[in-house]
Design an enzyme around this catalytic site. Sequence first.
Site, short mmCIF file in Angstrom:
data_model
loop_
_atom_site.label_atom_id
_atom_site.label_comp_id
_atom_site.label_asym_id
_atom_site.label_seq_id
_atom_site.Cartn_x
_atom_site.Cartn_y
_atom_site.Cartn_z
N HIS A 83 -6.96 -1.78 2.44
CA HIS A 83 -7.15 -2.63 3.61
C HIS A 83 -8.37 -2.12 4.38
O HIS A 83 -8.23 -1.47 5.42
CB HIS A 83 -5.92 -2.58 4.52
CG HIS A 83 -4.76 -3.33 3.98
ND1 HIS A 83 -4.65 -4.70 4.06
CD2 HIS A 83 -3.65 -2.91 3.35
CE1 HIS A 83 -3.51 -5.08 3.50
NE2 HIS A 83 -2.89 -4.02 3.06
N CYS A 97 -5.95 -6.27 -0.80
CA CYS A 97 -4.62 -5.85 -1.22
C CYS A 97 -3.94 -6.93 -2.07
O CYS A 97 -4.29 -7.08 -3.24
CB CYS A 97 -3.80 -5.44 0.00
SG CYS A 97 -2.48 -4.33 -0.47
N GLU A 145 -10.23 -3.54 6.29
CA GLU A 145 -10.36 -4.11 7.64
C GLU A 145 -9.94 -3.12 8.72
O GLU A 145 -10.40 -3.21 9.86
CB GLU A 145 -9.55 -5.41 7.75
CG GLU A 145 -8.03 -5.29 7.64
CD GLU A 145 -7.51 -5.39 6.21
OE1 GLU A 145 -8.30 -5.13 5.28
OE2 GLU A 145 -6.32 -5.72 6.02
N1 GLN Z 1 2.86 -7.33 -1.74
C1 GLN Z 1 1.85 -6.56 -2.38
C2 GLN Z 1 2.32 -5.17 -2.71
O1 GLN Z 1 3.27 -4.71 -2.15
C3 GLN Z 1 0.59 -6.49 -1.52
C4 GLN Z 1 0.81 -5.82 -0.21
C5 GLN Z 1 -0.31 -6.08 0.76
O2 GLN Z 1 -1.06 -7.01 0.64
N2 GLN Z 1 -0.39 -5.25 1.80
O3 GLN Z 1 1.76 -4.51 -3.55
#
Ligand code: GLN
Length: 560
Positions: free
Chosen positions: A521, A395, A523
């Site tokens: 994500h 992410c 994970e």
């Molecule tokens: N802050 C980043 C976004 O909002 C990544 C978010 C995250 O890593 N879950 O796009």
Amino acid sequence: MTKFIFVTGGVSSSLGKGLTASSLGRLLKCRGLRVTMCKLDPYINVDPGTLNPFEHGEVFVTDDGGETDLDLGHYERFIDENLRRSSNATTGSIYSAVISKERRGDYLGRTVQVIPHVTDEIKERVHQLASDGIDVVITEVGGTVGDIEIVPFLEAIRQFRRDVGRENVCYVHLTLVPYLAPSGEQKTKPTQHSVTELRSRGIQPDVIVCRSDQAISPALKRKISLLCDVPIEAVVSAVDAHSIYEIPLVLHGEGLDDYICKILQFDPTEHVADLGGWRDLLHRVGATETEGAPRVRIGVIGKYVNLPDAYLSVVEALRHAGFYHGAGVEIVWVQAEDVSEMLVAGDVLDPNELHGLRDLDGIVIPGGFGERGVEGKIAAARFARENGVPCLGLCLGLQVMVIEFARHVAGMDGAHTTELDPCTAYPVIDLMGDQVDVVNKGGTMRLGSYVAHLKPGSRVASAYGQEVVSERHRHRYEVQPRFHSKLSEAGIVWSGMSPDGRLVEMVELDDHPFWVGTQAHPEFKSRPDSPHPLFREFLAAALVRAEGRAPRILDPREFD
Ligand code: GLN
């Protein structure tokens, strides 16, 4: 008819109620029962999405975009079922539903009260999970008996037994049996007090699970049985386990699932426990800890490294990959801001500090929001790219990899995400035009499962073994389409795209052992007996590096 198990906790928080409930779920599943799980959280936030991971650990995301308590991650990993947003209810969400109903006039002018309106709403949340396809709903009540906020939940679950019949409900209470060194004894008094407190709410537990660092003796079990008025076989000793995945076997050894099946009147001949698969898993877990097992050192470059629960699913996914490869995974927590400090003169890494990163076999750059440490993450991504260190970006991790590549390879000096630098000359990561909503930030998140089309022949496609995959998301910012071609001309591979080709889902580099980022994500979807393909392949690359790693040359300062 669906049966219901309620798990409450007493004496202290952090006793492992979630793991106990999950382990019980696994045991019942091993008996061929169809299980689902639910967490009732007494805090007032409507969901955990806005909670600080420093305080509460990671926010777990379900396929349908629910931002939920991290215990749902344990549930999914143990019972191997995908849960939904409806599997987590907080006081905030319950009150918000009750207040909406009141505003709509659903209560026909009656006075709206905790009993019955709030308790009915709580019961409804649990009932919603019951269906023809579910034999047992296990509900964990967050918090500890005696807390102010927990009272409506205890009242609701008390009423539940009357509503659905005694034989359809089982109350499991988890307590702590501390060992007091000066007297050399394990003490049952906190358990007695906790059960008294539970009883004062009208709930007599059917089973008492006692957490302790040493097994509870039969004599002590007898005492608890007598004082808390449960049969001796209903007193279960849950001694600290070496690995969390051992807990189901510990509880099974104590007869927990046998006894609960008896209470809930499941036919023991029809529901025999088959723990073969779980035992195989534990053999693999054990193999990673043997003398000769290969070991990898994985650096997690994070913001919340003092509270590893903030990255719980990432750590578990790494461990799962380790179980698959028979390798022990040592997690090295690296504070992203410390990596920033290794930067001297602009963005050059201080060679004296580099050994910390050089010793790693792999680098994970996890997700995050609005972080000061992001320069450190960018530096780590660069270090990994330039030094052939396997790197997995999750992410925000993908976003920093793209920023790093834009700055140092594609010549976009000062490239950034507008989350951190709204005035950057190269906003390679930005909100999409249709996403700008400054008032309701939660409303603009891309949450839950989205499909990605993978590039044939790419590393990610070969890891997954398929070209259409679906992963869970939780973010606002995206790689901006207007930079796609310039960056890919410089060599970054957009190896996963949204079906409409607009959004970047995965990135990688051709000429690197493993430099892969995903906007999702992954994970959250890893399971102990089936690691996530990206973690599995990342760890494979890290193992190759570990095997070829030159012996570490110690910095003279380390001899002090
Ligand atoms: N802050 C980043 C976004 O909002 C990544 C978010 C995250 O890593 N879950 O796009």
